[in-house]
Design a protein around this motif. Structure first.
Motif, PDB file in Angstrom:
ATOM      1  N   LYS A  83       4.576  -7.199   2.134  1.00  0.00           N
ATOM      2  CA  LYS A  83       5.752  -6.597   1.516  1.00  0.00           C
ATOM      3  C   LYS A  83       5.414  -5.838   0.249  1.00  0.00           C
ATOM      4  O   LYS A  83       4.375  -6.041  -0.368  1.00  0.00           O
ATOM      5  N   ALA A  84       6.353  -4.946  -0.127  1.00  0.00           N
ATOM      6  CA  ALA A  84       6.244  -4.235  -1.393  1.00  0.00           C
ATOM      7  C   ALA A  84       7.108  -4.879  -2.459  1.00  0.00           C
ATOM      8  O   ALA A  84       6.918  -4.671  -3.646  1.00  0.00           O
ATOM      9  N   GLY A  85       8.103  -5.666  -2.060  1.00  0.00           N
ATOM     10  CA  GLY A  85       8.992  -6.336  -3.010  1.00  0.00           C
ATOM     11  C   GLY A  85       9.373  -7.694  -2.464  1.00  0.00           C
ATOM     12  O   GLY A  85       8.582  -8.353  -1.795  1.00  0.00           O
ATOM     13  N   GLY A  86      10.606  -8.121  -2.744  1.00  0.00           N
ATOM     14  CA  GLY A  86      11.064  -9.398  -2.236  1.00  0.00           C
ATOM     15  C   GLY A  86      11.339  -9.345  -0.744  1.00  0.00           C
ATOM     16  O   GLY A  86      11.447  -8.271  -0.143  1.00  0.00           O
ATOM     17  N   ILE A  87      11.452 -10.526  -0.136  1.00  0.00           N
ATOM     18  CA  ILE A  87      11.717 -10.629   1.297  1.00  0.00           C
ATOM     19  C   ILE A  87      13.049 -11.335   1.499  1.00  0.00           C
ATOM     20  O   ILE A  87      13.319 -12.369   0.883  1.00  0.00           O
ATOM     21  N   GLY A  88      13.866 -10.795   2.374  1.00  0.00           N
ATOM     22  CA  GLY A  88      15.150 -11.400   2.688  1.00  0.00           C
ATOM     23  C   GLY A  88      15.286 -11.655   4.169  1.00  0.00           C
ATOM     24  O   GLY A  88      14.603 -11.045   4.982  1.00  0.00           O
ATOM     25  N   SER A  89      16.167 -12.569   4.506  1.00  0.00           N
ATOM     26  CA  SER A  89      16.440 -12.882   5.911  1.00  0.00           C
ATOM     27  C   SER A  89      17.944 -12.867   6.128  1.00  0.00           C
ATOM     28  O   SER A  89      18.694 -13.540   5.407  1.00  0.00           O
TER      29      SER A  89
ATOM     30  N   GLU B 220       0.819  -1.217   0.000  1.00  0.00           N
ATOM     31  CA  GLU B 220       0.000   0.000   0.000  1.00  0.00           C
ATOM     32  C   GLU B 220       0.848   1.260   0.000  1.00  0.00           C
ATOM     33  O   GLU B 220       0.431   2.303  -0.511  1.00  0.00           O
ATOM     34  N   ALA B 221       2.046   1.199   0.603  1.00  0.00           N
ATOM     35  CA  ALA B 221       2.895   2.384   0.703  1.00  0.00           C
ATOM     36  C   ALA B 221       3.380   2.871  -0.656  1.00  0.00           C
ATOM     37  O   ALA B 221       3.686   4.055  -0.828  1.00  0.00           O
TER      38      ALA B 221
END
Length: 292
Positions: A256-262, A55-56
């Motif tokens: 999320k707005a894009g990919g997710i990392g850890s 949404e951001a």
């Protein structure tokens, strides 16, 4: 996390867009995806965007409500959106609004009690022209930052970083030598409000600030209190109760707005969180988790 800022002129003069130029420039690295500014009477609001939720990406910041004239700049991720949708009677496409607008609606409904109804990580500043009031809040655990410097009769400046606050007009940049000495010797400072600059403060976690006319106040809206002890029938029941909370908390942070990392440290905490997150992403079909 995005950068937010506000400059309230306490001498009755009209705010200018340039009031936040240096403040926002200082936070450019914090929000590289765009800049927004808004002025209304004695206040200027600013925003540096780093979109971390879907949404951001499309939510303009600062945001003004066309009916009330209230304005907000926010760095937030709300985890109880469904609960808030119900409270505000929102349906269909209305549920696509950003977290900033949800906070603004919470202000309309609950006023200064609105942070009590929010769950997640947030720091925000709201200007209400009807009350000529600037109101801000920081989340319960202080995940998002909010720094301020109050110069009575002159300015109230707020921003996401202390370095940004001291670039504003009327705010002197004087080092807090005691705080620096404590940091050098590794002393855990007891104050939740001090910074490396004199007379520049952090809003403590679970607190709000309010400025209207010559009145300025800091209030606590939440503190950690002991809760009733959980009593279950077996070790397995305790483990499942913990895992339910753990899964819920992890799921909230996968929006999320894009990919997710850890980022893996090799310890149990990061390993377990990564495993739960990877499993939830696989179940939802949202793609793999990037490991570092």
């Amino acid at each position: 996390m995005s950068g937010i800022a506000a400059c309230l002129r306490l001498d009755g003069s009209t705010a200018q867009r340039d009031d936040l130029t240096e403040v926002l420039n200082e936070m450019r690295r914090r929000g590289p995806e765009g800049e927004g500014r808004l002025t209304d009477g004695p206040v200027a609001l600013g925003h540096r965007l780093l979109a971390t939720t879907p949404e951001a990406v499309n939510e303009p910041m600062p945001l003004r409500d066309t009916q009330t004239g209230c304005c907000i700049t926010a760095d937030a991720r709300l985890d109880n959106r469904e609960e808030l949708f119900t409270a505000f009677g929102l349906n269909g496409s209305e549920r696509q609004i950003g977290d900033g607008e949800l906070i603004l609606r919470a202000w309309e409904k609950w006023g200064e009690d609105c942070p009590c109804h929010l769950l997640g990580d947030f720091a925000f500043l709201i200007w209400d022209p009807r009350r000529q009031q600037l109101f801000g809040a920081r989340d319960h655990m202080g995940v998002r930052q909010l720094i301020y410097a109050h110069r009575p009769g002159k300015r109230l400046v707020c921003a996401t970083s202390a370095n940004a606050v001291v670039t504003a007009p009327c705010i002197e940049s004087r080092l807090n030598e005691l705080r620096i000495a404590e940091a050098l010797v590794g002393f855990e400072h007891s104050s939740l409000s001090s910074t490396f600059f004199e007379d520049v403060f952090r809003l403590p976690p679970g607190h709000t600030l309010s400025a209207s006319g010559q009145r300025f106040s800091i209030c606590e809206f939440w503190r950690m209190e002991p809760v009733e002890q959980l009593r279950l029938d077996s070790n397995e029941a305790y483990a499942e109760a913990f895992m339910e909370v753990f899964r819920t908390a992890t799921r909230a942070r996968l929006r999320k707005a894009g990919g997710i990392g850890s980022m893996m440290s090799g310890g149990i905490d990061s390993g377990e969180t990564t495993a739960i997150a990877a499993h939830q992403l696989a179940q939802s079909g949202e793609g793999p988790l990037c490991l570092r």
